[in-house]
Write an enzyme that holds these catalytic residues in place. Sequence first.
Site, short mmCIF file in Angstrom:
data_model
loop_
_atom_site.label_atom_id
_atom_site.label_comp_id
_atom_site.label_asym_id
_atom_site.label_seq_id
_atom_site.Cartn_x
_atom_site.Cartn_y
_atom_site.Cartn_z
N HIS A 1 0.73 -1.36 0.01
CA HIS A 1 0.08 0.09 0.03
C HIS A 1 0.89 1.32 0.01
O HIS A 1 0.24 2.31 -0.61
CB HIS A 1 -1.08 -0.06 1.10
CG HIS A 1 -2.30 -0.76 1.19
ND1 HIS A 1 -2.02 -2.36 1.42
CD2 HIS A 1 -3.30 -0.72 0.64
CE1 HIS A 1 -3.24 -2.60 1.10
NE2 HIS A 1 -4.13 -1.99 0.45
N GLY A 2 1.88 1.04 0.53
CA GLY A 2 2.76 2.50 0.58
C GLY A 2 3.95 2.17 1.36
O GLY A 2 4.25 1.33 2.22
#
Lengths: 354, 476
Positions: free
Chosen positions: B327-328
């Site tokens: 996701h990041g």
Amino acid sequence: MIKSIFKVLGYGLLALATLDIAARIDDAVTEGAAFWQPYTLDALFRPSEFGREGIPGKRYGKWQMNQLGYRGPEPVPGRINVVTFGASETIGLYESPGKEYPRQLETLLNANPSGPQYNVVNLGLFGMRIGRTSYLVRGIEQTQAKVAIIYPSPANYFGTNVPLCGQQTRPVASDMGPLDYLRIGGKAEQLFKKHAPEEVMTLLRQYGIWRATRETTLLDRVPESTIEALKADIACAARAAEQAGARVILVTHANYFGSALQFKDMPMMLAWRRFYPRLKEGGFLDLEHRTNTAVKELGVELNMPVVDAAASIPSGSIYFADFVHFTDVGSMQMAKLLEPIVVQLASKNYINPE
Amino acid sequence: MLFNSIEFLFVFLPIVLGIYYVLPHRGQNAFLVLASCVFYASWDWRFLAPLLFTSSLDYWISKRLETAKEQNWPAQRRKQYLLISVVSNLSLLGFFKYFNFFAETLAQLLALLGLQTDIHTLNIVLPVAISFYTFQALSYTIDVYRGELHATKSFWDFFLAVLYFPHLVAGPIQRASLLLPQVVNPRKINAKQVTEGLHLIAWGFCKKVFIADNLSPFVDAAFSNSAPTGGTVVLGVFAFTFQIYCDFSGYTDIARGIAKIMGFEFTLNFNLPYTALNPSDFWRRWHISLSSWLRDYLYKPLGGSRDGTWATHRNLLITMLLGGLWHGAAWNFILWGLYHGTILVLHRIATPGLVRMDKVMRVVPGLWPLLAWASMFLMTCYGWLLFRATSLHQVGQMTLALAQPLDGMDWAALQKVCLTIAPLVLVQLIQWRTGVLYFLDPQRVPAAVRTVAYASMVYLTLFLGGQPQSFVYFQF
């Protein structure tokens, strides 16, 4: 085939009814609007001996009438009263709630809690011509106002050659059309205006202007008789206010364009012209200039202070939300210009520099 | 160009649909490649370069793998090709997405050890959708390697499968095995598909514009509060729980709807995730295309549940941690992944006991599922706190504030949040009760009811939408 058409129409009507009911529930929940009555800006007003006047206590969106039928809070007893008299620029159109110039002026005037306290009563009415003096006099008498600020809107005189002052005023009926009773119509229009690209809006305005003017003669500038009528009405209003016991401040009319029309401002000019399509673009600033000259002349003639808002409020989108209506910043600028003169007039220390 | 922008809705999509419907099949494909390039380049045309690189590489490697299979090349050589694809794709993703994160982390670690370093971070612009298309392209190569899919002959077909604009930016992550046949073979569009597609688009917009965008200010206020109270945290996390769901599932619905009216079928990405009764159930319902990708291409290759309890738990934790990192590049995403991995493991450990409890609790019908649902919902909400927080410090601060959950609660704001999510709750109750996600199916719902429902959705979307926001998952 016919059955199918009726079926589609029926479902279309059902969808429309759902949308309208949804709009009514929305207004009722978010703004406390009555479910069945029309809910538009026009619903704030009623026909009266002054033409039209605000309905006491009525509310539409950010516009809340007080018990006297004027926009704003109830005047606090014991304060010095000031009235502002004008059209949509005065009652307020695009400013945030409480940021129209009369409210900002009141805030500035009352900034010093140990000094004299003021009520600024907003007598503004949408589209009002400044010659509606009986309405102004009633406002002054109701509030025992010490100061009256007169801010004329020149474009409202377009097409007029005789002063309004002294004429019998007939009640003006509400101009709500059948579509105003369909709540979703107004909302859809607002939505479109909010989201449509500026180019599309300009095209639509150009088309509207073309349609309205294809069989009429266009005017380069308004006739002198219009300016004379406007000037006579301003003078009449100022004298009537003075006779009613208020000292008068005249204000020149400020606009988005300043003194000269620039090419980049043409879309905004078209937005203005849409309301007065017969007048060519150049005629608007000419009307503004001639009106403001007349206001200044009247200031000298009547020995009344003139606030030169036209010269003091810069042009452009920081101060104006459209062609003549203020942003919050613009209305604050206007309030700042007015505040020292109001204080001097109210304390009777004003000496006209002329 | 966002789905909820004027230019997409009133210019791009009508033009694309108008031209698409009149073209023959091959023309449609060529036109969709062009349209998808325009769509993607509207962010930055340079982003097309890594996308083209990934697609070309995976296309070429898959062709080699296919040849290797046909000509019986040694397994080692086939593996080498696969390795090139995996390393290249992950390196590209790693460079754009994680380089600065790891460089900064390394510098901080060295600083803790008293070693001053001069590690420079790069001014890297993260290409939109890189996480999505990398996984998509990678799955294609792996499927071909495994022999589950034949490599496609046409580069443009493969490129379209990766690039196709409805799923490009935020999924659902489409398996090539599902999408490629739809690209290669002529598509048929029928009225049922169009109706269902429009239904998905309408409901997707309603979720995004009315619910998610209206919840956004409450969430932003809570997560930008430097001195949060229990009340502000509860309100903010509760609002974010629904914001992220409506934002992401709204996007997915719009994407699936657009694909449907063009004759494509995308995989389901959300299946009432907040009705989940346990963590495994949640991951079978939330972001299904990613969780199934992680299951098939990470968890199972790690050994899955084949090698005993502890290995299974280890594999779960690794999968979820990497899922979080996907996701990041931030510690809170890693923490979120670990958190979900941990509750998955704990649930597996507790399952025998829970089964016994279930039998005992049956004396009060419905109580056990209700308790299971409530506890899973609360755990999910806490997970979203970890996900949305901007730093580990904030995670700690907000978690501590939860000790007094009603302290400083803005009840009026909570009421507004509840009113905003009311349509979602109503629709999901219907979907849950009927077991049918297509809640306005013409076969089951009378036309008058559908008319009222669609008109209501239109009103909520057009007239009561919040301040337009970008889609949350675009950043991934």
